[in-house]
Scaffold this motif. Structure first.
Motif, short mmCIF file in Angstrom:
data_model
loop_
_atom_site.label_atom_id
_atom_site.label_comp_id
_atom_site.label_asym_id
_atom_site.label_seq_id
_atom_site.Cartn_x
_atom_site.Cartn_y
_atom_site.Cartn_z
N VAL A 17 -111.24 -37.61 -104.16
CA VAL A 17 -111.19 -38.16 -102.82
C VAL A 17 -112.15 -37.40 -101.93
N ARG A 18 -112.80 -38.15 -101.03
CA ARG A 18 -113.64 -37.54 -100.00
C ARG A 18 -112.80 -37.44 -98.75
N VAL A 19 -112.83 -36.26 -98.14
CA VAL A 19 -112.07 -36.05 -96.91
C VAL A 19 -112.98 -35.56 -95.80
N ASP A 20 -112.68 -35.95 -94.59
CA ASP A 20 -113.45 -35.51 -93.43
C ASP A 20 -112.85 -34.20 -92.91
N LEU A 21 -112.92 -33.18 -93.74
CA LEU A 21 -112.41 -31.86 -93.41
C LEU A 21 -113.47 -30.82 -93.72
N PRO A 22 -113.48 -29.73 -92.98
CA PRO A 22 -114.34 -28.62 -93.37
C PRO A 22 -113.90 -28.09 -94.74
N PHE A 23 -114.82 -27.50 -95.46
CA PHE A 23 -114.56 -27.02 -96.81
C PHE A 23 -113.31 -26.15 -96.89
N GLU A 24 -113.20 -25.12 -96.06
CA GLU A 24 -112.06 -24.20 -96.14
C GLU A 24 -110.74 -24.91 -95.89
N ASP A 25 -110.71 -25.85 -94.97
CA ASP A 25 -109.49 -26.61 -94.72
C ASP A 25 -109.13 -27.47 -95.93
#
Length: 141
Positions: A17-25
């Motif tokens: 899944v692709r998520v619109d979150l920063p990597f660390e989150d």
């Protein structure tokens, strides 16, 4: 894999899944989602740091989490003692160019398919269902 945040993407050998979150989150959310499905993280490989240190090459952040569900692993090892060669399940968290993060995992049926042991398929199906549920949880915002 197809595009679109939150939608499950599949290849012949994985799902993600692709998520619109920063990597660390995304890493934190992935760890929590895996734990919710009974997986512990046994190993962690920082691909970007390793390539930088060994080759002097800069690549986007990428972490390989070696996830293991002890009950499933135990069942599988009882059927095929050499299954440990294929464990743990790799879950990759990778920063995408332009923003967002991709969280993906190997398809367990592919992993156990190399053994030729049909008796492992139910365990692989359960692992897939649990990993997919974890990916669904990561995608929830």
């Amino acid at each position: 894999m197809t595009e679109g945040a939150g939608a499950l993407r599949t290849t012949g050998f994985g799902m993600g899944v692709r998520v619109d979150l920063p990597f660390e989150d995304a890493v934190q959310r992935t760890r929590a989602a895996l734990a919710g499905q009974g997986f512990g993280v046994l190993t962690e490989i920082d691909v970007a740091a390793t390539l930088q240190a060994k080759l002097g090459v800069a690549v986007p952040a990428q972490l390989i989490l070696g996830a293991c569900n002890p009950a499933l692993a135990h069942r599988g090892l009882q059927i095929e003692p050499d299954l440990g060669l294929l464990l743990p399940c790799n879950v990759v968290v990778r920063a995408l160019p332009g923003g967002g993060t991709l969280v993906s995992t190997l398809e367990p049926a592919v992993m156990v398919g190399v053994t030729g042991q049909a008796a492992l398929q139910p365990m692989a199906a359960e692992a897939r269902d649990r990993l997919r549920a974890a990916l669904d949880e990561v995608a929830r915002t």
